[in-house]
Scaffold this active site. Structure first.
Site, short mmCIF file in Angstrom:
data_model
loop_
_atom_site.label_atom_id
_atom_site.label_comp_id
_atom_site.label_asym_id
_atom_site.label_seq_id
_atom_site.Cartn_x
_atom_site.Cartn_y
_atom_site.Cartn_z
N ASP A 87 0.71 -1.25 0.08
CA ASP A 87 0.02 0.04 -0.09
C ASP A 87 1.02 1.29 -0.15
O ASP A 87 1.69 1.45 1.00
CB ASP A 87 -0.88 -0.09 1.19
CG ASP A 87 -1.74 0.87 1.21
OD1 ASP A 87 -2.77 0.77 0.45
OD2 ASP A 87 -1.86 1.94 2.16
N GLU B 32 1.58 -0.48 -5.11
CA GLU B 32 0.43 0.25 -5.26
C GLU B 32 0.64 1.58 -5.16
O GLU B 32 0.39 2.44 -4.18
CB GLU B 32 -0.77 0.06 -4.17
CG GLU B 32 -2.25 0.67 -4.58
CD GLU B 32 -2.42 1.70 -3.46
OE1 GLU B 32 -3.73 2.38 -3.70
OE2 GLU B 32 -1.77 2.13 -2.61
#
Lengths: 698, 698
Positions: B425, B454
């Site tokens: 993330d 990401e």
């Protein structure tokens, strides 16, 4: 050079790729492993800011870039960190191999999409190291965030306290900035502690002075170093900007029956200088071999009095460090060099490594040559083609290091005679490492030496020669005649990476190249090619006879008829139809207009006629802005609508701009972006205008 | 790997730029100087052949390139020497850091303008070293020259003798080739000595067998080494080719009032597998904080039973290595991993580093967090925006090395539980060196680990993350909807340097991205985006609900209404209007057709309609050659003439080619290059054809 601080932080040396290469056990099972990983972790952590895409960086730093002493050296890089903190970056420069304390620093500035640029002056003619550093400016980040919060009406009491702490921390670790800066920081810290009113502290913290002070003297958080120290060689200016004139000394007596001497050349210096040239270049001036001597027009059967090709170097009376006796003595040559200097001209010599079969080295150093099984020497050849009057040295086996040192000493010998420009014959047929070593070695002693590579070969080979040290390069210019091919070639040379290490020298002709274009173009074509070379390139040159529009060719070949390579010629230097006025004009414009003294600043603009090449050159500040239109068709007049690049000055399409015609000296005005031109080759196939920026002195 | 010889010559290590950096005295005055220059001369001389422009070489070798274990790794380089001698070159590969004797060798082949290529198989999932060598083949040069002379009728008696000497010399220094080769060389030498007839010796010397023998076992004259050892990481194939399905475990009970469990997820595995996916990815499964917990639709005022965002990681009962108790136990999770494996699915976990204010680390390691002057913890923010339910760790100061090791251990912990794929993330808000270290450290232990970045941020930042080790990257695909922007973006990804280190994973949607295009496209648009992602990218993914054409958005935003990030949802997986048939078909085609298992092999062809994207993918041998046409307009039928790339098979424009429609299974024939298509989004917005090469099995 802007030295922002006395003790710039030293960048680290280049590192190898840092990725772990072994497969250790799981950390839980081997605590020693953690210790090793810990070291690696701290090492990696040091460079938090990414610095990449550095330009110039030639082959990953394997070769130095090129620049000019006294000029500004511009560096670009992608610089970015994680998150959104404010970054700062600097370019560091020092003389190559100097101590860590020798780094001087220039600021880098963000200009586009994580791309930064900075520039430094390179004061001396020498090799420099350079690298980059970047860091986080926590105070600037704080300031930006607080501005946003303040603007959004969020309470910022705690933020002000945090700002005060950043100042206190900066004061505590202040090692940078001047003594005055440190005093100012202490005063600021004191004021922030003394003042209990939040609004006053806020104003003090947010002031531009405070921001500038912290930027100058605050800590460099996460100071990160580019992982390489790169190099740039700062040549003397003549490496990048010069006009060459080539002549055969033996043809300068004015009488084809009398071998010219250095004194004859001295008598011709005013002619060359008056045409505006900087460099006077001679093909080899060494003793010419007699064995297999070539006759006129490259004949294998010479007449007894044929002088032979000067490229068949070496005879009984000497080799590469001797002078062909009919030209004069070494003393005469030195006199010529001095006389040229008085005229403002430099002498360039040819460095052609092949030997005639009579070269003294063949007996002195048989191990430098190739020998056939029957005991004869191997002549130069490109099968099935043979070169009967020369033999090549080989560079390996027993020729190392003797031959390399001997050739280097030839160069050093001529430098001692006052020559520091060398046109190198066919360097691509000699090993690259030899040139890299020779040029590096000579430059370490004589950084003023300039080497021009005469390599007409495959593009990557030509570029490699430039990378390994050649200061200038012959180019494909001679064979680029059409509008699109000229624009494409110039775009490659001035926009691609090679612009950082390769400086083309646009010769319009050479003793070996009598271009087909000129064989059929008439006088107009000579003016076209001259104008292109003199205005497109920093370095350009012509071989004598060009100014007389000499075009007589060996039928069907790109060679001169009755070439001076094989015979002595006499010329009438005032022969009707010459273009000396053009030469004089163009060389004079080159000297007077800074825009013409750069190479990579050419920009092609729209002129709606495929026969008209239309381009501009300008200095970065636009104070010197020239436009050129050349009719490439030597046979017909051509006209075109063309665009005046008003946008470069930020002017609208309908603006008015003042113009000076640099050929006629007349001044006039262009109203609007689209203008029309008409170039009649019978009158003048080119136009040169100076745009006078709005508000600039005329 | 073709190991041409048992003991390939070891390349040297990377060297620093070799240019002289000091200004010594003239050689004549200092003989010690010559000695030093002599060393430098010999060092430079060693690498006579230029090897440059190596591809892949990421940032001058600072980062490894990426490849796939079991696949072929292709390397290109410019390789050339001085003069015209015949060159040979080889690619050397070894496990990273292995001994010099571990190099294996594959031949390089000249294909264009001094450009060579070669390839090697990388058998294992691990890091490799690679480099290049080149040498002069004197016998081949001799052979070429003698052929020309023979053809021109020049006497070649001496040349034959020279050829015999080359053989004798090769025999004398033979260290290469097999024992058989050395025997053959001795026989050849003997025959050449024995045979007095010139013609016989000539035939023997010029035979192809002799050329091949000398090439294999003859000396490598001027063996030159590329000046760097580069690296390539061979990932397991799933890093380059995989179809991802993302779901929220807590939404899998089928009842919005009941928190889903790992057992509920186990029950859904057949569904995911039947759709043809390879990877099943979960957002964080860790305990969720209570402090400042978010309510439905990102509300700051939660209801008592709101489950909170799974990205607010950490609570009383644990942090990043704990499991949210409502999902089950660690034992349950392991059972799920095993059950997935049985179904042929791999579990991917989310690695999101932020913490809820209740994370145990905050008390255990206050030094990993930022604290305000008033003693409160600093929450995540992007001023003036605030993230109330999470705090960020910082990575420097007292967080080194403790936090780095702790986070690494989190990854290792989940690997122990059977998870080797991690979706990371927001990696761009954490320091690059942290990721480079973490991924390198994990890969050294577990080369099978796959990390998906990401990062939706600036292009250079995304590329940097890929360079420093991320196996896959989220991309801008989600926002590329028009024909030209799709073609441009794919061309960048598949043609530019980034193809060597960045592997995009084309997600069609994520819990954070409900694309505007899909909010208004209806079912046809979902089929368009699915077909594009599944056929354009090696890795692609969808977030559950996509197959149901879920498009309900927070008005005006690219966010899902009633997002599962903040509440438990229940779904009817057979809801009318779903596109599960398309998903199944496309995933099946991906598995069956090798052309779909590459990424950089896409080629855009002409279809004369701006709404129709038309492209091909193929294996290098053309045995798998697919064509795709996608109508990007979800609202109207579109037709176009398009070009069948007959030329790729060397076929003329009027040729006939057999085609299989991979959607319907029908076979038919196209006559001629230009064909017509018609795509009605109400029927099917895409077409997929297989070209059956002439003569290939149907």
């Amino acid at each position: 050079m802007t030295a922002k601080e006395k003790k710039p932080t030293a960048p680290k040396k280049a590192r190898a790729p840092k990725r772990a290469t072994t497969g250790p056990l799981h950390a839980a099972e081997d605590t020693r492993e953690d210790t090793r990983e810990d070291t690696r972790l701290r090492e990696l952590a040091a460079d938090r800011i990414a610095i990449e895409g550095v330009e110039p960086e030639i082959d990953g730093g394997r070769f130095p870039a090129k620049s000019v002493a006294g000029g500004r050296f511009r560096v670009e890089a992608d610089i970015f960190g994680d998150g959104h903190d404010v970054l700062e970056a600097a370019l560091l420069v020092r003389p190559a191999g100097a101590t860590e304390s020798a780094w001087t620093e220039a600021p880098m500035v963000l200009f586009d999409n994580d791309r930064w640029h900075g520039s430094a002056e390179l004061p001396e003619n020498r090799l420099y190291d350079f690298t980059l550093v970047a860091w986080r400016d926590l105070f600037a980040s704080w300031r930006g965030e607080v501005s946003k919060k303040y603007g959004a009406g969020v309470p910022i009491g705690l933020e002000i306290e945090e700002g005060c702490r950043l100042v206190a921390s900066a004061l505590a670790q202040a090692e940078r900035g001047t003594a005055e800066d440190r005093k100012a920081m202490a005063r600021l810290d004191e004021a922030l502690r003394a003042d209990a009113v939040e609004g006053d502290r806020f104003s003090l913290l947010m002031s531009d002075d405070t921001a500038a002070l912290l930027r100058r003297a605050g800590p460099r958080t996460n100071l990160s170093h580019y992982n390489k120290v790169l190099q740039v060689f700062a040549d003397r200016p003549a490496a990048a900007f010069s006009a060459w004139y080539e002549l055969m000394p033996r043809s300068q007596s004015g009488d084809a029956a009398r071998h010219g001497t250095f004194d004859d050349v001295i008598a011709r210096l005013p002619y060359v200088r008056e045409l505006g040239f900087d460099v006077l270049y001679f093909p080899p001036i060494h003793p010419i071999g007699k064995t297999n001597r070539k006759g006129r027009n490259n004949s294998l059967v010479p007449e007894p009095d044929d002088p032979g090709s000067p490229y068949a170097i070496g005879a009984q009376d000497g080799g590469h460090d001797a002078i062909h006796s009919e030209l004069g003595t070494l003393e005469d040559f030195r006199r010529l060099v001095s006389a040229a200097r008085v005229e403002g001209l430099e002498i360039a010599l040819d460095f052609a490594i092949q030997c005639s079969p009579d070269h003294p080295w063949i007996k002195q150093h048989p191990e430098w040559f190739d020998w056939r099984p029957d005991g004869t020497i191997k002549f130069a050849e490109n099968p099935p083609k043979k070169y009967e009057d020369i033999v090549n040295v080989h560079f390996y086996r027993d020729a190392i290091p003797g031959l390399w040192l001997a050739l280097r000493d030839v160069v050093l010998f001529w430098i001692e005679q006052g020559v520091t420009i060398f046109r190198v014959d066919n360097p691509h047929t000699k090993p690259f490492p030899f040139w890299e070593w020779l040029i590096g070695d000579v430059h370490a002693r004589h950084p003023e030496a300039i080497f021009l590579a005469e390599a007409f070969t495959r593009p990557k080979v030509m570029k490699r020669l430039a990378k390994i040290g050649f200061s200038q390069s012959y180019s494909y210019f001679t064979w680029r005649n059409q509008k699109q091919e000229l624009a494409d070639y110039l775009t490659e040379l001035t926009r691609e990476e090679c612009r950082h290490y390769m400086r083309p020298n646009f010769f319009v002709n050479t003793p070996d190249i009598n271009p087909y274009y000129l064989q059929h173009s008439g006088r107009a074509g000579f003016r076209v090619r001259l104008a292109l070379a003199a205005t497109l390139a920093g370095n350009y040159g012509l071989y004598s006879g060009f100014e007389l529009c000499e075009a007589a060719a060996v039928p069907g070949k790109e060679e001169y008829l009755n070439s001076e390579k094989y015979e002595i010629r006499a010329w009438d230097w005032d022969r009707p139809g010459h273009i000396k006025d053009d030469v004089r004009l163009l060389n004079d414009l080159r000297r007077r207009h800074p825009a013409l003294q750069e190479f990579a600043n050419v920009e092609f603009y729209n002129a709606w006629n495929d026969n008209i090449l239309y381009y501009g050159k300008r200095t970065p500040d636009l104070s010197s802005f020239l436009l050129f239109a050349v009719n490439l068709d030597p046979h017909s007049a051509q006209g075109a609508a063309f665009e005046v690049p008003l946008w470069e000055f930020g002017l609208p399409d309908e603006a008015t701009v003042e113009v000076e015609d640099l050929v006629t000296g007349s001044h006039f005005t262009w109203h609007g972006k689209v203008q029309h031109l008409w170039l009649d080759p019978a009158q003048r196939p080119y136009a040169i205008w100076r745009l006078i920026p709005p508000g600039a002195p005329r």
